[in-house]
Motif scaffolding. Sequence first.
Motif, short mmCIF file in Angstrom:
data_model
loop_
_atom_site.label_atom_id
_atom_site.label_comp_id
_atom_site.label_asym_id
_atom_site.label_seq_id
_atom_site.Cartn_x
_atom_site.Cartn_y
_atom_site.Cartn_z
N ASP A 199 13.84 25.66 19.59
CA ASP A 199 14.66 26.44 18.58
C ASP A 199 14.29 26.26 17.15
O ASP A 199 14.00 27.32 16.45
CB ASP A 199 15.94 26.31 18.93
N PHE A 200 14.55 25.06 16.82
CA PHE A 200 14.11 24.68 15.20
C PHE A 200 12.77 24.98 14.94
O PHE A 200 12.57 25.60 13.68
CB PHE A 200 14.26 22.94 15.51
N LYS A 201 11.75 24.69 15.66
CA LYS A 201 10.49 24.70 15.31
C LYS A 201 10.13 26.33 15.12
O LYS A 201 9.16 26.90 14.46
CB LYS A 201 9.60 24.16 16.44
N LEU A 202 10.64 27.21 16.16
CA LEU A 202 10.54 28.59 16.15
C LEU A 202 11.02 29.30 14.81
O LEU A 202 10.38 30.02 14.32
CB LEU A 202 11.34 29.37 17.47
N SER B 16 16.61 15.29 5.04
CA SER B 16 17.30 15.02 6.68
C SER B 16 18.40 13.86 6.10
O SER B 16 19.38 13.53 6.93
CB SER B 16 16.37 14.48 7.69
N GLY B 17 18.34 13.05 5.06
CA GLY B 17 19.01 12.18 4.56
C GLY B 17 18.65 10.86 5.43
O GLY B 17 19.60 9.82 5.28
N LYS B 18 17.53 10.59 5.74
CA LYS B 18 17.08 9.18 6.62
C LYS B 18 17.11 8.22 5.68
O LYS B 18 17.46 7.07 6.33
CB LYS B 18 15.61 9.54 7.29
N GLY B 19 16.65 8.23 4.56
CA GLY B 19 16.82 7.08 3.50
C GLY B 19 17.99 6.59 3.36
O GLY B 19 18.16 5.49 3.34
N THR B 20 18.86 7.74 3.11
CA THR B 20 20.47 7.19 2.92
C THR B 20 21.05 6.53 4.05
O THR B 20 21.74 5.65 4.07
CB THR B 20 21.12 8.32 2.56
N ILE B 21 20.73 6.83 5.45
CA ILE B 21 21.26 6.50 6.78
C ILE B 21 20.53 4.97 6.80
O ILE B 21 21.27 4.16 7.05
CB ILE B 21 20.67 7.30 7.97
N MET B 22 19.45 4.68 6.30
CA MET B 22 18.71 3.33 6.66
C MET B 22 19.62 2.51 5.60
O MET B 22 19.65 1.32 5.84
CB MET B 22 17.21 3.53 6.49
N LYS B 23 19.68 2.91 4.45
CA LYS B 23 20.30 2.12 3.35
C LYS B 23 21.64 1.64 3.88
O LYS B 23 22.04 0.39 3.92
CB LYS B 23 20.27 2.84 2.25
N ARG B 24 22.51 2.75 4.27
CA ARG B 24 23.64 2.35 4.84
C ARG B 24 23.71 1.55 6.04
O ARG B 24 24.73 0.54 6.25
CB ARG B 24 24.39 3.73 5.16
N SER B 127 21.08 21.92 11.99
CA SER B 127 20.47 23.35 12.30
C SER B 127 19.43 23.81 11.10
O SER B 127 19.30 22.98 10.06
CB SER B 127 21.84 24.22 12.17
N PHE B 128 18.60 24.63 11.35
CA PHE B 128 17.74 25.32 10.49
C PHE B 128 18.16 25.88 9.21
O PHE B 128 17.79 25.59 8.21
CB PHE B 128 16.78 26.40 11.29
N ALA B 129 19.43 26.44 9.66
CA ALA B 129 20.26 26.95 8.41
C ALA B 129 20.50 26.12 7.69
O ALA B 129 20.56 25.96 6.21
CB ALA B 129 21.44 27.96 8.94
N GLU B 130 21.08 24.95 7.88
CA GLU B 130 21.42 23.69 7.03
C GLU B 130 20.02 23.10 6.59
O GLU B 130 20.39 22.70 5.01
CB GLU B 130 22.16 22.57 8.01
N LEU B 131 19.32 22.89 7.10
CA LEU B 131 17.93 22.26 6.44
C LEU B 131 17.32 23.32 5.42
O LEU B 131 17.47 23.02 4.26
CB LEU B 131 16.42 22.19 7.42
N VAL B 167 18.04 12.20 16.16
CA VAL B 167 19.53 12.02 15.49
C VAL B 167 19.67 13.00 14.44
O VAL B 167 19.25 13.38 13.71
CB VAL B 167 19.37 10.67 14.74
N ILE B 168 20.96 13.77 14.87
CA ILE B 168 21.35 14.96 14.02
C ILE B 168 22.40 14.27 12.84
O ILE B 168 23.36 13.77 13.25
CB ILE B 168 22.10 16.07 15.15
N ASN B 169 21.86 14.55 11.84
CA ASN B 169 22.91 13.92 10.69
C ASN B 169 23.69 15.16 10.31
O ASN B 169 23.14 15.68 9.22
CB ASN B 169 21.76 13.64 9.43
#
Lengths: 212, 212
Positions: A199-202, B16-24, B127-131, B167-169
């Motif tokens: 869904d995301f990719k679409l 996605s915030g992956k850097g922040t997640i890893m730091k934390r 979600s895509f909207a959030e990205l 993993v959904i952030n």
Amino acid sequence: MSKQGILTVVSGFSGSGKGTIMKRLLEKYPQNYALSVSATTRAPRPGEEEGREYFFKSVECFEQMIKDDALLEYARYVNNYYGTPKDYVLGQMAQGKDVILEIEIQGALKIKQKYPDTVLLFVTPPSFAELEKRLVGRGTETPEVIRDRLRRAGEESLGVENYDYLVINDELEACVDQVHAILQNEHTKVSRKIDFINDFKLQLEQYAKGEN
Amino acid sequence: MSKQGILTVVSGFSGSGKGTIMKRLLEKYPQNYALSVSATTRAPRPGEEEGREYFFKSVECFEQMIKDDALLEYARYVNNYYGTPKDYVLGQMAQGKDVILEIEIQGALKIKQKYPDTVLLFVTPPSFAELEKRLVGRGTETPEVIRDRLRRAGEESLGVENYDYLVINDELEACVDQVHAILQNEHTKVSRKIDFINDFKLQLEQYAKGEN
């Protein structure tokens, strides 16, 4: 409900405490889990209740279920059939419940072959010495009985290399929480999130098309 | 120390915030994790420190590392090399630390090929909207910049089907705890407990032999 439940098979040595773990898991998280109830042709024992310990079936009825492919797996021990009715398991999973099945390794591997998404968990005491201690019990058993139990433990672990998780039952509550964490994390597996990903990719593709 | 650390690659969309997640994650559980530091031939930027952001190498030195098979993976972007020094990662793992590597999917898949026990985690907004919202930022970017970012997001997710976990952030602390739980549970995988299992089986066999 969008979340599809996971089928989990829990196996383990006699004396590993797997039954207690499952019971506690369901008490603690009743909204997450359902316990599968097996069907059997053996006669009910005093105190056993239809649909709680087992679904008690006639041989004819059980063999009809085999013909109808209505069982996830079945086996015959000492002239009695034991099996897992498919309807209940798949129905609970469709409602988003993770269904837990307590059977031995050989049956579990048959299920995994048919349903590769099944999670296989093996419960063990923390060490061989601890298993021995638990099987010896209160010291009232004869050496023959203990030897038999340990021989059976060898059989009970045949094929465990094909399992997904090994859960060491040292302290009950910690062990229950670990099983819960394992199953919750299984829901974050990419293989279980394919719809979300597609869904995301679409949407990314549509955006790229619409804007270019 | 008997516990062998796990190599984990974390990838994800920009934003996605992956850097922040890893730091934390490292702040919260410093005894469990080590962060891998990449080597690069690009020049340090103001404020960057040798061994913190990167190990800064000359081209000659980097190419020698390639020849010596001293990198887990490497790639060339815009005339600069980037790679993961093997020594540090394997050393930390031998000490029982789970090593976290933040690289993109293509490099991660190369590592997984060489080290199949590697755990691959992809971080995404809910979600895509959030990205889109995060990439648009404070509304100060031009439509072209946003379009570029979303196009890059498409590239950043190529191959994600081969990952282990999605993993959904949504909320940082919950996400950090989820990553921690995933990695802790990975230690209970049967494939990582083979020594324990073989040792247990050996003792069961010895017991059976000794007693019969």
